[in-house]
Write a protein that holds these residues in place. Structure first.
Motif, PDB file in Angstrom:
ATOM      1  N   GLU A 157     -29.393  27.658  68.902  1.00 30.71           N
ATOM      2  CA  GLU A 157     -30.053  28.049  67.661  1.00 30.71           C
ATOM      3  C   GLU A 157     -29.115  28.726  66.669  1.00 30.71           C
ATOM      4  OE1 GLU A 157     -33.442  30.281  68.874  1.00 30.71           O
ATOM      5  OE2 GLU A 157     -34.170  28.643  70.108  1.00 30.71           O
ATOM      6  N   LEU A 170     -20.436  16.218  70.410  1.00 31.49           N
ATOM      7  CA  LEU A 170     -21.092  15.610  71.559  1.00 31.49           C
ATOM      8  C   LEU A 170     -20.078  15.044  72.543  1.00 31.49           C
ATOM      9  CD1 LEU A 170     -24.298  13.824  71.734  1.00 31.49           C
ATOM     10  CD2 LEU A 170     -22.386  12.459  72.476  1.00 31.49           C
ATOM     11  N   ILE A 172     -27.542  17.519  76.193  1.00 33.45           N
ATOM     12  CA  ILE A 172     -26.590  17.252  75.141  1.00 33.45           C
ATOM     13  C   ILE A 172     -26.078  18.578  74.660  1.00 33.45           C
ATOM     14  CG2 ILE A 172     -26.399  16.391  72.799  1.00 33.45           C
ATOM     15  CD1 ILE A 172     -28.046  14.107  73.594  1.00 33.45           C
ATOM     16  N   ASP A 198     -25.245  18.151  69.210  1.00 34.74           N
ATOM     17  CA  ASP A 198     -25.423  16.931  68.437  1.00 34.74           C
ATOM     18  C   ASP A 198     -25.259  17.407  67.003  1.00 34.74           C
ATOM     19  OD1 ASP A 198     -26.348  14.787  67.051  1.00 34.74           O
ATOM     20  OD2 ASP A 198     -28.296  14.681  68.038  1.00 34.74           O
ATOM     21  N   ASP A 255     -26.247  13.986  59.613  1.00 31.31           N
ATOM     22  CA  ASP A 255     -26.679  14.176  60.996  1.00 31.31           C
ATOM     23  C   ASP A 255     -26.345  12.883  61.712  1.00 31.31           C
ATOM     24  OD1 ASP A 255     -27.892  14.617  63.370  1.00 31.31           O
ATOM     25  OD2 ASP A 255     -29.921  14.757  62.590  1.00 31.31           O
ATOM     26  N   LYS A 301     -21.535   7.479  65.848  1.00 33.10           N
ATOM     27  CA  LYS A 301     -22.828   7.717  66.507  1.00 33.10           C
ATOM     28  C   LYS A 301     -23.343   9.119  66.205  1.00 33.10           C
ATOM     29  CE  LYS A 301     -22.043   3.672  68.187  1.00 33.10           C
ATOM     30  NZ  LYS A 301     -21.962   2.723  67.087  1.00 33.10           N
ATOM     31  N   GLN A 302     -23.488   9.954  67.237  1.00 34.59           N
ATOM     32  CA  GLN A 302     -24.109  11.254  66.987  1.00 34.59           C
ATOM     33  C   GLN A 302     -23.209  12.193  66.189  1.00 34.59           C
ATOM     34  OE1 GLN A 302     -23.832   9.855  70.009  1.00 34.59           O
ATOM     35  NE2 GLN A 302     -25.904   9.623  70.795  1.00 34.59           N
ATOM     36  N   SER A 305     -28.214  19.623  65.617  1.00 35.70           N
ATOM     37  CA  SER A 305     -29.251  19.081  64.744  1.00 35.70           C
ATOM     38  C   SER A 305     -30.640  19.512  65.179  1.00 35.70           C
ATOM     39  CB  SER A 305     -29.170  17.561  64.697  1.00 35.70           C
ATOM     40  OG  SER A 305     -29.504  17.049  65.953  1.00 35.70           O
ATOM     41  N   ALA A 306     -30.817  19.863  66.436  1.00 34.63           N
ATOM     42  CA  ALA A 306     -32.135  20.299  66.879  1.00 34.63           C
ATOM     43  C   ALA A 306     -32.095  21.753  67.337  1.00 34.63           C
ATOM     44  CB  ALA A 306     -32.653  19.400  67.990  1.00 34.63           C
ATOM     45  N   TYR A 307     -31.089  22.478  66.926  1.00 34.83           N
ATOM     46  CA  TYR A 307     -30.933  23.912  67.263  1.00 34.83           C
ATOM     47  C   TYR A 307     -30.947  24.160  68.761  1.00 34.83           C
ATOM     48  CZ  TYR A 307     -32.150  24.659  62.354  1.00 34.83           C
ATOM     49  OH  TYR A 307     -32.183  24.645  60.995  1.00 34.83           O
ATOM     50  N   GLN A 367     -32.664  12.585  79.776  1.00 41.35           N
ATOM     51  CA  GLN A 367     -33.241  11.352  80.335  1.00 41.35           C
ATOM     52  C   GLN A 367     -32.517  11.021  81.636  1.00 41.35           C
ATOM     53  OE1 GLN A 367     -35.739  10.568  78.444  1.00 41.35           O
ATOM     54  NE2 GLN A 367     -35.011  11.887  76.828  1.00 41.35           N
ATOM     55  N   TYR A 424     -23.965   8.896  77.666  1.00 39.37           N
ATOM     56  CA  TYR A 424     -23.937   9.103  76.220  1.00 39.37           C
ATOM     57  C   TYR A 424     -22.592   8.745  75.623  1.00 39.37           C
ATOM     58  CZ  TYR A 424     -28.316  10.809  74.473  1.00 39.37           C
ATOM     59  OH  TYR A 424     -29.595  10.858  74.019  1.00 39.37           O
TER      60      TYR A 424
END
Lengths: 940, 828
Positions: free
Chosen positions: B157, B179, B188, B191, B208, B214-215, B236-238, B556, B561
């Protein structure tokens, strides 16, 4: 009853019957037929052949009964019939045994008829009738009000084919908008009476092809109704689809509790609410051949015998032998129990329930309804006797199976008629008789107020007055921003002397980012933005954030809502690169997806129609699968990142109807079947969905927005739009939708501005005697609990503390949480939406014990008071107890404490003595008490 | 516990007999505490260095105290000093050559106990600048100068802010390695999301991820005004936690390269597309071969290169370049030459679709493969091939687990054909490059090694041979467009290491190689070639070992990755092990439908008593066995049972087992020297006849014996899978026996019913070792209930008749018994 035969005959034939003297020859049709039909046929016909005697056909009549011939032509005194009807009224053998005995005039006519040779046209069949059906107009009682207008329903009469008939009702509307059924007070006169026969005085049958006019006269008002009679020589056979299926529906045979249940009842299944006529025909005629339907002896078919309970029937007796329903079934079987080809059966295109609106005065007042269906082949039909009548408020307005509404206690009801797949309804208002009421002069800030006041006037409700500036300030802050005004904002607003200060405040609040965030949250709930670790079941956390961010950017940019919706529905690409595509990841099942789209964007719950035609709405299974077909070609594949999915138009794939497996062409709900050849079906749908072509969309959005500010929708629940759940104020909803769509170009900020500026929104919560029971007509402001996120935010705000949520920086507001899966104990307890469904019911505003206990004993409030240290800080600033208490009140309740409150609280504080720490403790307790007060928890 | 994969996953064929099926299934389930390689290498800090400088780097891992050397996959980096700090940290002073290739390098740590997994390390043209916390506040960013590489850590975060000063018109580019540089399983790390803001917090640009990387995010803007700018970097998703390297400077950042490939070894001028300052060109000479099949073209301007290259394909074909318009078959660009060729184009606007026309002769066959997404193009290609009348010959969207497409084409007649490509979402733009290669269907060999541990490609791909001991590995070969025998070649190996294998018959694709280190071999290691060739001298085909390096696995369940390829085999000589393993050479063959017990001996050093797990890493075709057999503590001999199916290939095979044990320093692995396992035809065949008996009676099951091959002496016959509460003695046969009666004695408790699946083991002894046959499969014994109230006299009489017959006489078949009973009854 003092009805005379003269009166009866004034209705018949030449309208007035010239008293026949001895010299005038008797006319069977005019003189004798009514006597026999009113007094004899009921007990002496095919159904009930008392004494072995038949009065319905000449041949059978003259054959005589058990006691020999009923009469001897030319010899009235030797005729048995004459002897029996002439007996004194108290004689046990007198005929007719029930009802009144024949009067002198009738006896004279009979005698003359026999004497003249008892002529009876051979092909004329007599049918039992009730005398009261043919009484003349009774004078209308003067209730001291002037009749504003008289309406006859339906507006025109079309009688086609021999079987057809049409009933009419006459309604008077008084100057005060109340209505009255004046059918019995009306005189019906046909310009050419030879074309039309009477079933009852207001129920007409065809006699001869032609056109004429019916003039209906009530208390000096005359209404002309065009009448067309045609195809009188044509007799359509009883149709399985058009005649028999409605019998099952009307009698409740195919409801879920009876044979409509998936397994049927007692081994016999009918399709629920008749969604599958072909299947039903199969089950009746083929599933157990010769059992349910007996072609040789139709009356002994199990279907018929069960219905009249001639054999034991779990469902009881549903129809009378000889009744309309019974006759329909028997005749259908007698003519071979045939089914029609589906494509040859005309379907109902329009169903109308008359009159269109009722304002009944006083309990017990009645109104007969009539229902007319128009078919795809151009015919129409009076289906009053086939329709199912429903009321949504029985105590206020009840309706019986004949379609007669009876008023009850004051209130509003929605009266519905269902026939085939259509349900229609009308609004019925019942007001007490002799209510002292004059329409009040109310301030009207804008169109909303005038429409609300019109409705309240109809209900004879006086709205509450204007709320205080303090209440207004708190209410608008909570509703528009989800926050409370700060102390500075409070003082500034109260000090403002401008007349337009409320309007200015509303404009100011609408520009703040918290307004955007509030609506992002609301839309996120509807779009179910919620992450799932297993992305095969939903969306990844990153997707959830991106999706929420996308929505936020669009709403913040004030993009028209219709464009946002088009971008969502027609979205394609990666769930990361085009976050709108997550719409198709949240729900991946095409059927559920189509249901969700209808529910979110049109406020409709289609779920029922997946398996059977919607019982309380117009949606059929054809509609359902045609709608789902828009989502049949969505392609999905894994993106470059494992967490990403690509949504694209596959260009192939169809939706099959569950009954029969027919491929369904995409069809708009309640709209046309568009050309989708070579197009992305979703694009076609999106363009229609958020356009003026789809009236449901804007109505749904404005209703949702309205509901946010009033705690109740004009249609409520907001996502349960259906015929049987009508708008409480349809004119208001229509006007709001019109402005939103046409004038505001789908900018809902404008709509919010209108709503907040209306006097309706700015009313006090204090009720007056006329509106204390009213919940749905916006006569007073509604007290609403703060929703979970807002409550946590306001507690956090007034205590000067910060919250920490996953994936958001410290200090973020609960309203800003993007992912439905992120929650905490407080939010869960207070009913935050889990976003697992699109249902508006996910957000619960109901108070519960655990909520109360959490506020009182839980850690949130207490810890935040201590953590924020507001009292300590204010003390350090040199504020005295009185000032601190005032500050607490202004922050939490947006008002100063009353003198009484202040005195009591100061007493408590002063009891702590000089010890500063002790004083702080008590002041913190005051703070705690205020935050635990209902006044804080509720928006009022 | 990690799951051990069978080496012959698909080859395990359930034995006809249920008993053995159950046995075979256990193969998958038995695991071992084998976890990481020994030693383990997790990451370095910093994660990269500047070219032409000396850089101190700490290597983190486990069991590193005997580290001796760093092994590099690519040239350009050398080690000046290596200092072991403790078992988890090694400090290495690296010298990075000025001409060292920019971007990603792979390296490993070699310890005296073995070679580690490979991890990546990044060479930049810029100096490293360490992140200085706190820099989480927009108002208080970390001030940096332009053209640096920030070495930073992203916390959950957290948002990092860097402030630079730039001049109007200057190019400001940001590229992140995030990444790709973190090895955190099932998550991950970061990202990256990047944005460039001005001091008023107005966002000038943000990214992003990117189609190129890619990422990873790349961003390039022209500075609008002189002043200070803020570069914001976050997950990107904290969520992410890990290291990142942010290149911040005025370097060019082209988004695409055209053409996206050229002939191996050729020099080519490439057009670099999509830089904010406009397109430019650069010349590059392509290598003859690369492990990845691609070559990185670096766009350079003003002395600065982009931090990572634009990839182009290195292939054997000439280029054919698109010229618009070619949006329909009528406008198709005609290629007049003969295939193979590489078509190159750009889908330069949304909805663009490109057609090429080519000629082919009947029977010619090519694999059309589009390279786009896999080399950093935003195109998600859909490939179509049509014949001259525009009838579809084939089409494809995604193939081989990528977004790129592949269509196998075979010309049905001489004539013109069309190939068409479009973007799946009908997107397009100047950087939407693609390349269609038309590979001829020529013979080739792919050489890989099986995945030994699920979702861990590097597990057991380092070959650490103990001094004086052995190590074995299994190699997968995949013959394309030819068949025939193959042989391995390991042209060089560490000093003192030799290898042994054998010819890989055409029926087999998987084969073992045994490595042996002399007892005086120096402790050393390196990267070596492993080649596979066919034995047909007329049509030589050669393949080279290629291995995937799964450098980043994400959520997953640890899906790959970020994976790179390399084509060398890490081999080292490690210290002696405290035990060695030998297999006793069997003196007898294993026969089809037979079994054998391999005797395995452990030679333990004084004081080494640990459990040792042995594993038959490779099984000849048709042979099954338990996946592992374990020596208990102090145990020195075990038996490893093998079963041969009826179709086991007749041959003499090299077999070995590997043995692993935890000798206190992680798991150590060695192998046994090869023994020959001979698979032969059985000596006898047998058929069991249906037999019935009443409960308590004796049933004589008749077996027809067929001798297939001569054998001497007597063989033991044991009937197996008889019902409970029944007994049968061991019988003897010799090579003259044709019929045998097997007396099954039932009891009153023997279950009633049909007992199927009876069979016999026939054990022939030779040289003191058993040759076990499993014959007469599917024998049926029917047990009938004991007769109720049967007349005693009759029963006795019948019994007398049967039992009076001498056993040596021919036993009666069921039919004959019934006939006799009928006759007797009729006679009475």
């Amino acid at each position: 009853m003092k009805k005379t035969i003269t009166a009866v005959f004034s209705m018949l034939g030449a309208v007035s019957f010239p008293l026949s003297g001895e010299d005038a020859k008797i006319n069977f049709g005019k003189d004798i037929q009514p006597i026999l039909e009113f007094h004899c046929v009921a007990c002496h016909d095919a159904n009930e052949t008392k004494g072995g005697l038949r009065f319905d056909e000449a041949k059978l009549f003259f054959e005589g009964g058990d006691g020999g011939p009923a009469l001897i032509k030319g010899k009235p005194d030797e005729s048995l019939m004459m002897e029996l009807v002439s007996l004194p009224g108290d004689d046990p053998d007198v005929m007719p045994p029930k009802g009144r005995v024949l009067n002198e005039l009738e006896l004279a006519k009979l005698r003359q008829w026999i004497k003249e040779g008892a002529e009876w046209p051979e092909d004329l069949k007599l049918v039992a009738k009730k005398e009261t059906d043919f009484t003349s107009a009774t004078p209308l009682e003067d209730n001291g009000k002037a009749i504003a207008r008289v309406d006859v329903f339906p507006e025109d009469i079309v009688l086609e084919s021999k079987r057809d008939s049409q009933s009419v009702v006459v309604m008077a509307t008084y100057e005060d908008d109340t209505t009255q059924d004046v059918t019995s007070n009306a005189t019906f006169t046909f310009a050419d009476p030879s074309l039309v026969g009477l079933k009852t005085r207001n129920h007409f049958i065809p006699l001869k092809d032609g056109e004429t006019r019916l003039s209906v006269e009530v208390a000096k008002h005359t209404v002309e109704v065009p009448v067309t009679v045609k195809e009188t020589t044509v007799t359509h056979p009883v149709s399985f689809n058009l005649d028999v299926m409605p019998v099952f529906m009307r009698n409740g045979c195919n409801t879920g509790a009876c044979h409509g249940s998936a397994r049927g009842q007692d081994g016999f299944m009918l399709s629920l609410f008749g969604y599958d006529p072909d299947g039903d025909h199969f089950r009746l005629t083929r599933e157990m051949a010769g059992y349910r339907v007996n072609l040789a002896i139709p009356e002994e078919s199990l279907l018929v015998e069960k219905a009249i309970e001639a054999v034991p029937h779990t469902g009881g007796k549903l129809m009378e032998k000889g009744g309309h329903a019974y006759n329909t079934l028997v005749e259908w079987i007698a003519t071979g129990a045939e089914n029609e080809k589906k494509e040859e059966v005309p379907y109902v295109t329009e169903l109308t329930l008359y009159p269109p609106k009722l304002v009944l005065e006083g309990a017990g007042s009645e109104q007969q309804m009539t229902v007319r269906a128009k078919y795809s082949d151009g015919h129409d039909r009076d289906v009053t006797h086939l329709a199912v009548f429903i009321t949504n408020n029985e105590p206020t307005a009840n309706i019986d199976e004949s379609g007669k509404v009876t008023a009850g206690k004051r209130g509003e009801a929605f009266i519905m008629a269902r026939y085939e797949t259509k349900t229609v309804g009308i609004q019925t208002i019942v007001i007490p008789e002799g209510l002292e009421y004059t329409r009040p002069e109310m301030t009207e800030n804008n169109y909303i107020d005038s429409l609300v006041h019109d409705k309240l006037h109809k209900l004879r409700i006086t709205p509450s007055g204007n709320c205080s500036d303090e209440a207004f300030l708190r209410r608008t802050y909570l509703d528009i921003l989800g926050q409370l005004p700060t102390s500075e904002e409070y003082h500034a607003f109260i000090a403002d002397q401008g007349d337009d200060k409320r309007a200015r405040k509303i404009d100011e609040l609408l520009e703040r980012k918290e307004f955007t965030e509030m609506w992002v949250m609301k839309w996120s709930e509807l779009l179910q933005i919620r992450s799932d670790n297993n992305i095969n079941l939903g969306i990844s956390y990153k997707s959830a954030l991106l999706y929420n961010g996308w929505l936020r950017d669009r709403i913040a940019a004030n993009d028209p809502l219709n464009e946002i919706v088009v971008d969502l529905i027609a979205s394609k690409g990666g769930t990361f690169s085009n976050p709108a595509t997550n719409f198709y990841q949240v729900e991946r099942d095409a059927l559920k997806l189509s249901e969700n789209v209808a529910q979110v964007f049109m406020g409709m719950r289609l779920q029922c129609a997946q398996c059977h035609n919607h019982p309380f709405d117009r949606w059929t299974m054809d509609d359902y699968y045609g709608w789902a077909a828009f989502f049949a070609q969505i392609g999905r594949k894994r993106g470059v990142d494992q967490r990403e999915q690509l949504i694209y138009n596959r260009g192939s794939g169809e939706t099959k109807h569950i009954v029969g497996g027919q491929t369904m062409a995409p069809k708009f709900l309640g709209g046309e079947t568009p050309d989708v050849q070579g197009k992305d079906r979703r694009e076609v749908l999106a363009k229609w969905l958020a356009s003026p072509d789809n009236t449901y969309f804007s109505r749904n959005v404005v209703n949702m927005v309205w509901s946010h500010f009033f705690g109740v929708g004009i249609i409520d629940p907001v996502d349960d739009v259906r015929v049987s759940n009508p708008a409480s104020n349809p004119e208001l909803l229509t006007e709001l939708a019109h402005r939103f769509e046409v004038e505001y170009n789908y900018d809902f900020r404008q709509l919010v501005r209108d709503i907040c500026n209306s006097a309706t929104y700015q009313r006090t919560t204090q009720a007056n005697p006329s509106n204390e029971d009213d919940l749905n007509n916006f006569a007073k402001a509604r007290v609403r609990r703060q929703r979970a996120e807002v409550m946590l935010d306001t507690i956090t705000q007034v205590t000067d503390t910060k919250n920490k949520f996953r994936g958001l920086p410290s200090g973020a507001r609960a309203v800003q949480i993007g992912d439905g899966r992120t929650t905490n104990y407080f939010l869960t307890t207070f009913g935050r939406a889990t976003r697992e469904t699109v249902c508006s019911c996910e957000v619960t505003m109901d108070p519960s014990l655990s909520q109360a206990l959490h506020l009182m004993n839980g850690d949130t409030v207490t810890e935040k008071i201590e953590e924020g240290g507001m009292v300590k800080a204010l003390t350090a600033e040199g504020k005295n107890s009185e000032q601190i208490i005032e500050q607490i009140y202004i922050r939490a309740l947006t008002r100063k404490p009353t003198a009484e409150e202040m005195t009591q609280l100061l007493e408590e504080v002063n009891s702590a003595g000089e010890d500063a720490a002790q004083r702080e403790l008590v002041l913190n307790d005051v703070f705690w008490a205020v935050l635990n007060s209902k006044e804080f928890m509720f928006n009022h | 516990m990690n799951r051990m994969l069978t080496l012959q996953g698909a080859a395990i064929k359930a034995f006809a007999n249920g008993l053995f099926t159950a046995l075979a299934l256990t193969v998958l389930l038995i695991g071992h505490n084998a976890k990481a390689a020994n030693p383990s290498f997790s990451t370095t800090i910093p994660r990269g260095a500047q070219s032409g400088t000396e850089q101190k780097v700490i290597f983190y891992g486990d069991r590193l105290s005997d580290a001796e050397e760093i092994l590099f996959h690519h040239p350009g980096i050398s080690v000046k000093e290596l200092k072991v700090l403790d078992s988890k940290k090694v400090e290495v002073t690296m010298l990075v050559a000025p001409d060292c290739r920019l971007g990603e390098h792979h390296l490993r740590i070699r310890c005296r106990s073995g070679i580690s997994y490979a991890r990546n390390f990044w060479i930049s043209q810029f100096p490293n600048v360490a992140e200085v916390e706190p820099n989480d506040d927009f108002e208080n960013p970390q001030k940096i100068s332009l053209n640096v590489t920030v070495e930073a850590e992203a916390k959950s975060e957290e948002t990092d802010y860097y402030q630079i000063t730039a001049k109007k018109g200057e190019r400001l580019s940001v590229e992140i390695e995030g990444l790709r540089i973190n090895n955190i399983r099932n998550n991950i790390a970061i990202d990256p999301f990047v944005s460039i803001l001005n001091k008023d917090r107005f966002e000038i640009a943000s990214a992003d991820g990117s189609s190129l990387l890619k990422q990873e995010s790349i961003l390039s803007v022209i500075i609008p005004e002189d002043g200070e700018y803020i570069v914001e970097v976050r997950d990107s998703a904290y969520q992410g936690r890990g290291r990142y390297r942010a290149h911040i400077g005025t370097f060019p950042r082209p988004l695409a390269v055209f053409p996206a490939g050229a002939k191996a070894g050729s020099e080519m001028e490439f057009k670099l597309i999509g830089d904010v300052k406009g397109n430019f060109s650069t010349k590059a000479k392509l290598p003859l071969t690369t492990a990845e099949g691609t070559f990185g073209v670096f766009g350079a301007q003003g002395g600065l290169k982009s931090p990572s290259p634009n990839l182009v394909r290195v292939s054997e074909f000439d280029n054919f370049l698109e010229s618009e318009p070619n949006n329909s078959s009528k406008e198709a660009n005609p290629y007049e030459g003969s295939l193979p060729v590489a078509f190159n184009g750009i889908l330069d606007e949304p909805g663009d679709t490109d057609y090429f026309k080519f000629k082919a002769k009947k029977g010619e066959s090519f694999r059309f493969r589009v390279y786009a997404n896999s080399i950093g193009s935003p195109v998600d290609p859909v490939l179509y091939i049509y014949d001259s009348s525009m009838k579809s010959v084939g089409s494809n969207d995604d193939a081989d687990g990528t977004k790129d497409s592949r269509v196998d084409f075979k010309a049905s007649e001489d004539g013109d054909y069309f190939v068409r490509v479009r973007d799946m979402l009908k997107n397009g733009g100047p950087n939407f490059i693609y390349r269609i290669e038309t590979e001829p269907r020529s013979p080739s060999i792919d050489v890989t090694m099986p995945e030994m541990l699920r979702r861990e490609l590097q597990y057991r791909k380092q070959f650490n041979v103990p001094r004086g001991g052995y190590y074995a590995m299994v190699v997968n070969t995949s013959r394309r467009n030819f068949s025939g025998d193959l042989v391995f070649d390991l042209p060089s190996l560490p000093q003192g290491v030799t290898w042994e294998s054998g010819t890989i018959p055409s029926s087999v694709s998987q084969f073992p190689i045994l490595l042996k280190a002399a007892s005086d071999a120096p402790i050393a290691g390196g990267m070596y070639d492993l080649l596979v060739k066919n034995t047909d001298k007329d049509q030589p085909v050669e393949g080279k070992f290629k291995q995937a390096l799964d450098l980043v696995r994400g959520p997953q369940n640890g899906v790959e990755y970020y994976t790179r390829r390399h084509d060398k085999l890490p081999v080292s000589v490690v210290e002696e092990m405290p035990f060695s393993i030998t297999i006793e050479q069997p003196k007898v063959p294993i026969v089809r439908n037979g079994s054998m017990k391999l005797k395995i001996h452990a030679n333990r050093s004084e004081g080494f008593d640990q459990k040792i797990t042995t594993r038959l890493i490779w099984k000849p075709p048709g042979i099954t066995s338990p996946s592992t057999v374990v020596f208990g503590e102090k145990e020195n001999t075990i038996e490893y049972e093998l079963n041969a199916s009826g179709s086991a290939e007749i041959n003499s095979w090299n077999v070995t087992v590997i043995a692993e044990a935890d000798a206190g320093k992680g798991v150590m692995v060695t192998a046994a020297p090869f023994v020959k396992l001979s698979v032969e035809e059985p000596f006898v065949e047998m058929k069991l006849n249906l037999t019935t008996a009443r409960q308590g009676e004796q049933a004589n099951m008749l077996a027809n014996v067929t001798k297939l091959r001569d054998f001497s002496g007597q063989a033991d016959v044991q009937l197996v899978a008889i019902p409970a509460h029944a007994t049968v003695p061991v019988m003897k046969i010799d090579q003259g026996t044709t019929e045998l009666s097997l007396p099954v004695q039932t009891s009153e408790k023997t279950p009633v019913g049909q007992h199927k699946n009876l069979f016999c083991t026939v054990t022939i002894s030779r040289d003191g070792e058993p040759i076990v046959h499993r014959v007469g499969m599917g024998g049926i014994l029917r047990v009938d209930p004991k007769p109720k109230e049967a007349p005693k006299t009759e029963a006795v009489e019948t019994k007398v008749v049967v039992s009076n017959k001498p056993v040596s006489e021919k036993p009666l078949s069921r039919l004959e018994q019934l006939r006799m009973e009928a006759k007797q009854q009729a006679g009475e």
